[in-house]
Each structure stands twice: as structure tokens, then as C-alpha cells.
Design a protein around this motif. Structure first.
Motif, PDB file in Angstrom:
ATOM      1  N   VAL A 266      48.289  42.998  34.324  1.00  0.00           N
ATOM      2  CA  VAL A 266      49.226  41.927  33.995  1.00  0.00           C
ATOM      3  C   VAL A 266      50.566  42.544  33.620  1.00  0.00           C
ATOM      4  O   VAL A 266      50.656  43.327  32.660  1.00  0.00           O
ATOM      5  CB  VAL A 266      48.696  41.074  32.822  1.00  0.00           C
ATOM      6  N   VAL A 267      51.601  42.230  34.377  1.00  0.00           N
ATOM      7  CA  VAL A 267      52.946  42.727  34.101  1.00  0.00           C
ATOM      8  C   VAL A 267      53.826  41.528  33.777  1.00  0.00           C
ATOM      9  O   VAL A 267      54.030  40.653  34.615  1.00  0.00           O
ATOM     10  CB  VAL A 267      53.523  43.500  35.307  1.00  0.00           C
TER      11      VAL A 267
ATOM     12  N   THR B 126      44.080  50.497  37.046  1.00  0.00           N
ATOM     13  CA  THR B 126      44.749  49.321  37.597  1.00  0.00           C
ATOM     14  C   THR B 126      46.130  49.141  36.993  1.00  0.00           C
ATOM     15  O   THR B 126      47.086  48.755  37.685  1.00  0.00           O
ATOM     16  CB  THR B 126      43.899  48.060  37.377  1.00  0.00           C
ATOM     17  N   ASN B 127      46.272  49.439  35.711  1.00  0.00           N
ATOM     18  CA  ASN B 127      47.585  49.338  35.077  1.00  0.00           C
ATOM     19  C   ASN B 127      48.554  50.354  35.678  1.00  0.00           C
ATOM     20  O   ASN B 127      49.737  50.054  35.901  1.00  0.00           O
ATOM     21  CB  ASN B 127      47.459  49.562  33.569  1.00  0.00           C
ATOM     22  N   LEU B 128      48.058  51.558  35.948  1.00  0.00           N
ATOM     23  CA  LEU B 128      48.914  52.563  36.589  1.00  0.00           C
ATOM     24  C   LEU B 128      49.299  52.132  37.992  1.00  0.00           C
ATOM     25  O   LEU B 128      50.435  52.328  38.427  1.00  0.00           O
ATOM     26  CB  LEU B 128      48.188  53.909  36.636  1.00  0.00           C
TER      27      LEU B 128
ATOM     28  N   SER C  61      42.603  45.018  22.694  1.00  0.00           N
ATOM     29  CA  SER C  61      41.631  46.104  22.743  1.00  0.00           C
ATOM     30  C   SER C  61      41.728  46.907  24.033  1.00  0.00           C
ATOM     31  O   SER C  61      40.879  47.752  24.300  1.00  0.00           O
ATOM     32  CB  SER C  61      40.210  45.539  22.604  1.00  0.00           C
ATOM     33  N   GLY C  62      42.743  46.636  24.851  1.00  0.00           N
ATOM     34  CA  GLY C  62      42.883  47.326  26.123  1.00  0.00           C
ATOM     35  C   GLY C  62      42.125  46.654  27.249  1.00  0.00           C
ATOM     36  O   GLY C  62      42.035  47.196  28.349  1.00  0.00           O
ATOM     37  N   GLY C  63      41.587  45.459  26.988  1.00  0.00           N
ATOM     38  CA  GLY C  63      40.740  44.799  27.969  1.00  0.00           C
ATOM     39  C   GLY C  63      41.409  43.733  28.807  1.00  0.00           C
ATOM     40  O   GLY C  63      40.717  43.022  29.558  1.00  0.00           O
ATOM     41  N   ALA C  64      42.715  43.594  28.709  1.00  0.00           N
ATOM     42  CA  ALA C  64      43.386  42.590  29.527  1.00  0.00           C
ATOM     43  C   ALA C  64      43.191  42.919  31.006  1.00  0.00           C
ATOM     44  O   ALA C  64      43.306  44.062  31.425  1.00  0.00           O
ATOM     45  CB  ALA C  64      44.880  42.542  29.207  1.00  0.00           C
ATOM     46  N   GLY C  65      42.846  41.893  31.786  1.00  0.00           N
ATOM     47  CA  GLY C  65      42.701  42.102  33.219  1.00  0.00           C
ATOM     48  C   GLY C  65      41.289  42.396  33.687  1.00  0.00           C
ATOM     49  O   GLY C  65      41.094  42.738  34.857  1.00  0.00           O
ATOM     50  N   GLU C  66      40.291  42.238  32.817  1.00  0.00           N
ATOM     51  CA  GLU C  66      38.904  42.458  33.251  1.00  0.00           C
ATOM     52  C   GLU C  66      38.437  41.263  34.073  1.00  0.00           C
ATOM     53  O   GLU C  66      37.571  40.481  33.675  1.00  0.00           O
ATOM     54  CB  GLU C  66      38.002  42.688  32.033  1.00  0.00           C
TER      55      GLU C  66
END
Length: 396
Positions: free
Chosen positions: A222-223, A190-192, A233-238
Motif C-alpha cells: 500500500v503506497v 512486496t513493499n520493496l 505490526s508490519g502486516g499491511a497488505g496480507e
């Protein structure tokens, strides 16, 4: 701050020129002078340096319509490095191989049969990457961008073990690093996708936005101020774990059941369609997720039942969008993934109408223009950036 040393200044000028050649296309020395603001001798020196290093070459001439010698047109040597992008789905893999400028040279996709075990599944996926590279004429891949579902550790860059994801996913990243003489970068899909939507798609005019990913599952990217925020922890946007009304339960640490996923995940959308007498039409694209095909058909139908279904789905989506708007005030929410893309401006407008009364901040809702293809596009951008950072002068 002390002035840059001559060598650092040269490297910065070279990098600026290369960036312009990348984004603007082939340019003459005169055009480089205008765009960089550098003097003619400085531009002449940097062109000679970049030619000598094999990074640029003459691709043509300009100025045939005027008197005097024609001006040489310079471009980046695109085959200086070959790149690959890999989109890892639950049960399939898609691959694109491109040159340094991002021009696609070969692409392929295939299902992954995990019945034979982890190593067999990994072998199928890595083999697809290697075959696609050979078809593209790439004897060596410089950088490989990998988009995968799940959490990616922001410190180590490793795909973390997540319940519900196939075991071969984590092993695939390690296998790519072992078998390919390339830099392998893994990122949340999703980030990509958000990176691609900002460069090529619905968010081109926004430095701050949230991409809500609607596919088999639900996620968000989230941008803020031009940068993807991954969280501690890399979990933003769950977003699938977001507690929302109307689910008859609450999510847990190990399951998003009872969260936003239970309202707007693919199974929930299919159930909602059935409640309105809708189903995936015959002849639908078999490569498109069923929920996306259902939404696409409803938008095209324009019947009372289809409108009622889309209104109900928009009401559900507005609940998640309202939470995002209240916490982040992004100004723009993009409905991405195959389902968001299938809903198009119609579904986005319905969500925006239902979001407005729920949120104290104005938030525009847009439909993705890239859909599921955004993952490969974003992974290729990541690979391209890594290659350019390694090949282009850095000034350090």
C-alpha cells in the motif's frame, strides 16, 4: 522558525547538489547554479567542498563548441560505496552488487539446499553474497538491502517468525549482520517491489497506488502519498488472508487457506488452468513460476479456452481488487509479481472491466513492468538510500 545556521545551510546546499548529480547525471557548475537557484560563488564553494570530501570529481568537459575555456563536468564518485541487494525466496537467493549510483557490477542467483540444516542453508546464502561482492571488486559493502517474504517488524526491522516460511530465512538476516561489515536493512519483498514500480515501473506517475503481488503466494503493498504503509505490526497488505466469496471456507490466523490465496495463489491458478484444458507448455522458462508461465502462454494463445481461463482468473482477481478499492480508493492497482507481469496489459484490462461494476470508485488496473525483478530493484534502492544518508551531508 529561525533561519538556518551557515553550517546547516551549507550542508543543505551540498545535499541538494548531490541529489541533482545523482538523478540528472554529471553536471557543470553552471548547470548546478541553474538547477539549484544558488549564486555562482555559493556553487563554486560547494563544488570545492564536495571535491575535497571525495564525493564528486571531474568526469569531463563541456562547451567545446563555444569560445573560451571548457566547463568542467562534475559527477558523483560512484565507488565511494558499494551496495548489495538480496532477494530471498522460499528456496533460492538472488544477489546484485552495485556502486553508489546503482550501476550493477555483478549479479548471481542460486538455489538453497536446506536439507543439511539451517546453518548450512544460511552459509550457502551468505557465501553467495560474499562471492558476488568479490566478483564486483567490492572489498567492503556499505549497505545491504534484503527483500524477504513474511512480516517485518516496523519498529525493530527484524523478520518475524512466520508459519510456512523456511526457518533459515530469519537466521540469514542475523548472519548477514554478523558476517558483513555493512548496514543490513530487511523489508517485505512486496513493499520493496512497490518502491521499484514507483521509481522505474508501472506506477511512475502515481503517488498513491496498491501493488497486488501475484507469485507463489499473494500479497499487496500500500503506497499512500508516496509512502509505503506497513501497518502497526508490519502486516499491511496480507491480501492472501482476505475473506472472499467462492473459496468454500474462511482463512484463519495461521493459514490463508480459504482466503483470497485460495482463489488466486499459484496452486489455484494451476487448477483453474487445468479446468480449462490448459497446462504449462513445453519449453517454458524453468526459472519462471509455473502459474506465470501458464498465464503467459494463455495470453499468447488467444484460443477460446485460453480466453475463458483468463476471464475466469480476472473475475477472481477483481474480487480482491474490489475490496482494496472500497477500503483505500487508491486510484490505481498494479498487478505485480511474475504472474501479474506475465498477464500484461491483457489480464489487467480484463480485471479492470470486471472491477468497474463492483466498485463505486474508479480504479485503473495496470500490469507490472518489472515483474519479479522489482524485488531486487527495490532492495537496491533501499541500500542506496541508506548509503547516501550516511555519506551525504545531512545538515545536522
Amino acid at each position: 522558525m529561525p533561519p538556518a545556521s551557515p553550517s546547516t545551510a551549507r550542508a543543505l546546499n551540498d545535499r541538494l547538489a548531490l541529489r541533482l548529480l545523482q538523478h540528472e547525471g554529471p553536471l557543470t557548475a553552471g548547470q548546478l547554479k541553474t538547477l539549484t537557484g544558488l549564486s555562482r560563488p555559493t556553487v563554486a564553494d560547494l563544488v570545492e567542498r564536495l571535491q575535497g570530501s571525495g564525493l564528486i570529481h571531474v568526469v569531463g568537459e563541456a562547451g567545446a563548441e563555444r569560445r573560451g575555456p571548457n566547463a568542467r563536468v562534475y559527477g558523483i564518485v560512484a565507488d565511494q560505496a558499494h551496495l548489495a541487494a538480496v532477494d530471498v525466496r522460499m528456496n533460492s537467493v538472488a544477489v546484485v552488487v552495485a556502486d553508489l549510483l546503482g550501476t550493477t557490477l555483478a549479479e548471481a542467483a542460486a538455489p538453497i539446499d536446506a536439507a543439511g540444516g539451517i546453518e548450512n542453508a544460511v552459509g550457502q546464502a551468505v557465501g553467495l553474497v560474499e562471492r558476488t561482492a568479490r566478483e564486483a571488486g567490492a572489498t567492503r559493502l556499505h549497505s545491504v538491502g534484503v527483500g524477504a517474504p513474511g512480516l517485518v517488524d516496523p519498529t525493530t526491522g527484524e523478520l518475524r517468525d512466520s508459519s510456512g516460511l523456511p526457518a533459515w530465512h530469519r537466521r540469514l538476516v542475523v548472519a548477514l549482520q554478523e558476517r558483513l561489515p555493512a548496514t543490513v536493512l530487511v523489508a517485505n519483498e512486496t513493499n520493496l517491489a512497490a518502491t521499484a514500480e514507483r521509481r522505474y515501473g508501472a506506477a511512475r506517475d502515481h503517488d498513491t497506488f496498491v501493488l497486488v503481488w501475484l507469485s507463489l503466494g499473494i500479497g499487496a503493498a500500500v503506497v499512500l502519498d508516496g509512502s509505503v504503509r506497513r501497518g502497526a505490526s508490519g502486516g499491511a497488505g496480507e491480501l492472501g488472508f482476505l475473506p472472499v466469496p467462492g473459496t468454500n471456507g474462511l482463512p484463519s490466523a495461521g493459514s490463508c487457506d480459504g482466503g483470497f490465496h485460495s482463489l488466486c495463489g499459484s496452486p489455484a491458478i494451476m487448477e483453474l488452468g487445468a479446468e480449462h484444458g490448459l497446462s504449462v507448455p513445453e519449453g517454458a522458462d524453468l526459472h519462471e513460476p509455473p502459474a506465470a508461465a501458464l498465464v503467459r502462454a494463455a495470453v499468447a494463445a488467444g484460443t477460446p479456452d485460453a480466453d475463458a481461463f483468463l476471464d475466469a482468473l480476472a473475475t477472481r482477481l477483481a474480487l480482491g481488487a474490489a475490496s482494496v478499492a472500497a477500503v483505500l480508493d487508491p486510484g490505481c492497482i498494479v498487478l505485480g509479481g511474475e504472474t501479474g507481469h506475465a498477464g500484461g496489459p491483457d489480464l489487467a484490462a480484463r480485471v479492470q472491466d470486471r472491477l468497474a461494476p463492483l466498485s463505486p470508485v474508479r480504479t485503473e488496473v495496470r500490469a507490472s513492468t518489472l515483474g519479479g525483478a522489482a524485488i531486487l530493484s527495490g532492495a537496491l534502492l533501499a541500500a542506496q538510500q541508506a548509503a547516501q544518508d550516511a555519506l551525504f551531508p545531512s545538515g545536522t
